[in-house]
Design a protein around this motif. Structure first.
Motif, PDB file in Angstrom:
ATOM      1  N   ALA A  34       0.877  -1.033  -0.070  1.00  0.00           N
ATOM      2  CA  ALA A  34       0.013  -0.059   0.089  1.00  0.00           C
ATOM      3  C   ALA A  34       1.203   1.008   0.009  1.00  0.00           C
ATOM      4  O   ALA A  34       1.183   1.946   1.059  1.00  0.00           O
ATOM      5  N   PRO A  35       1.270   1.750  -1.220  1.00  0.00           N
ATOM      6  CA  PRO A  35       2.357   2.650  -1.313  1.00  0.00           C
ATOM      7  C   PRO A  35       1.925   4.034  -0.451  1.00  0.00           C
ATOM      8  O   PRO A  35       0.662   4.374  -0.478  1.00  0.00           O
ATOM      9  N   ASN A  54      -1.842   3.001   5.031  1.00  0.00           N
ATOM     10  CA  ASN A  54      -2.558   2.477   6.161  1.00  0.00           C
ATOM     11  C   ASN A  54      -2.362   0.968   6.275  1.00  0.00           C
ATOM     12  O   ASN A  54      -1.729   0.228   5.372  1.00  0.00           O
ATOM     13  N   ALA A  55      -2.714   0.417   7.518  1.00  0.00           N
ATOM     14  CA  ALA A  55      -2.755  -1.240   7.707  1.00  0.00           C
ATOM     15  C   ALA A  55      -4.078  -1.267   8.252  1.00  0.00           C
ATOM     16  O   ALA A  55      -4.554  -0.532   9.136  1.00  0.00           O
ATOM     17  N   GLY A  56      -5.045  -2.495   8.019  1.00  0.00           N
ATOM     18  CA  GLY A  56      -6.005  -2.760   8.652  1.00  0.00           C
ATOM     19  C   GLY A  56      -7.224  -2.934   7.830  1.00  0.00           C
ATOM     20  O   GLY A  56      -7.151  -2.564   6.645  1.00  0.00           O
ATOM     21  N   THR A  76      -4.378   2.199  -5.707  1.00  0.00           N
ATOM     22  CA  THR A  76      -4.482   0.939  -5.937  1.00  0.00           C
ATOM     23  C   THR A  76      -5.774   0.035  -6.375  1.00  0.00           C
ATOM     24  O   THR A  76      -6.010  -0.749  -6.767  1.00  0.00           O
ATOM     25  N   GLY A  77      -6.881   0.670  -5.236  1.00  0.00           N
ATOM     26  CA  GLY A  77      -8.131  -0.004  -5.385  1.00  0.00           C
ATOM     27  C   GLY A  77      -7.942  -1.429  -4.398  1.00  0.00           C
ATOM     28  O   GLY A  77      -8.988  -1.923  -4.468  1.00  0.00           O
ATOM     29  N   ALA A  82      -3.088  -6.023   6.554  1.00  0.00           N
ATOM     30  CA  ALA A  82      -3.392  -6.413   7.731  1.00  0.00           C
ATOM     31  C   ALA A  82      -2.530  -6.057   8.728  1.00  0.00           C
ATOM     32  O   ALA A  82      -1.326  -5.675   8.448  1.00  0.00           O
ATOM     33  N   ILE A  83      -3.066  -5.305   9.805  1.00  0.00           N
ATOM     34  CA  ILE A  83      -2.094  -4.788  11.033  1.00  0.00           C
ATOM     35  C   ILE A  83      -1.312  -6.048  11.525  1.00  0.00           C
ATOM     36  O   ILE A  83      -1.899  -7.143  11.919  1.00  0.00           O
TER      37      ILE A  83
END
Length: 204
Positions: A34-35, A54-56, A76-77, A82-83
Motif C-alpha cells: 500500500a504505497p 494504512n494497514a487494517g 491501487t483499489g 493486515a495490521i
C-alpha cells in the motif's frame, strides 16, 4: 511514564533500538503493498505536507470530498494490508481496551516543512476507544491542546521509540506536530519521521 492531561500517557523510550528497527521493517512491508500517498485536504484542495498509508480493515484517507475511512487504497483499489501481530500486541498490552484496532494510519514526515496542523481525531464511530501513537525516526515537536481548538496548548519533543496513548477525555483533545528536528535520528535510511496511530473505527 508522564501524564499531561486526563487519559493521556507518554512513554519515552518504550521501544529500544531493536524494537524500532523491527517496526520500521513492518512499515516497509506495508508500504510495498500500500504505497505512501500525498492526500488532498477537502476544504482547501491543498496537499498535506506529509505522506500517508494504512494497514487494517479500514484506512484513513482524504480527498476533495471528505476525510473518511475506506476499506481500500485510493490509488491501487486493493484492500489495505493486515495490521501486523507485533502492533496488535502493543495495543493489547498498553491500552486495556477489549477490542482490537481496525486501522493503523502511518504518516511519513520528511524535511523542514513537514508538519500536521492542530486537529482532533473524530472521524471514528468508536470515540470511546483509545488511540495508540508510535514515533520512529527524527524527533517531532508535538503540540497538545484541549477539547476546544481555542484551549491553551503545550509543545514538547517526541523522540524515536516513544509511545503515546490518548484515552478518556484526552481522546478528543486537539493535537498536532509543529516541525521536525531534521537529522536528529539515523533510524530511517532516507531520514524523516514515521508516526503510526492505531485506532478502532467502528463500535464493537
Amino acid at each position: 511514564m508522564t501524564t499531561m492531561a486526563e487519559g493521556f500517557r507518554i512513554l519515552p523510550g518504550y521501544l529500544d533500538r531493536d524494537g524500532q528497527k523491527s517496526i520500521l521493517s513492518l512499515v516497509d512491508t506495508i508500504a510495498q503493498q500500500a504505497p505512501f500517498t500525498r492526500y488532498i485536504m477537502p476544504r482547501t484542495g491543498r496537499p498535506f505536507s506529509i505522506d500517508m498509508t494504512n494497514a487494517g480493515s479500514q484506512g484513513w484517507i482524504a480527498d476533495r470530498q471528505s476525510y473518511r475511512y475506506s476499506p481500500v487504497h485510493p490509488v491501487t483499489g486493493r484492500p489495505w494490508p493486515a495490521i501486523p501481530d507485533a502492533l496488535l500486541a502493543l495495543w493489547r498490552d498498553l491500552t486495556g481496551y477489549g477490542h482490537d484496532p481496525e486501522c493503523c494510519l502511518i504518516n511519513h514526515y520528511q524535511g523542514d516543512g513537514a508538519k500536521l496542523s492542530l486537529h482532533r481525531d473524530e472521524d471514528e464511530e468508536a470515540k470511546d476507544a483509545p488511540i495508540l501513537n508510535i514515533s520512529l525516526g527524527d524527533t517531532g515537536i508535538f503540540r497538545l491542546g484541549g477539547p476546544a481548538r481555542s484551549d491553551p496548548t503545550r509543545s514538547f519533543p517526541v523522540e524515536s521509540g516513544t509511545v503515546m496513548i490518548f484515552a478518556g477525555p484526552s481522546r478528543l483533545y486537539y493535537h498536532g506536530v509543529d516541525r521536525l528536528r531534521v537529522g536528529s535520528s539515523r533510524l530511517l535510511p532516507q531520514g524523516g519521521r514515521l508516526n503510526l496511530t492505531l485506532r478502532r473505527v467502528t463500535v464493537p
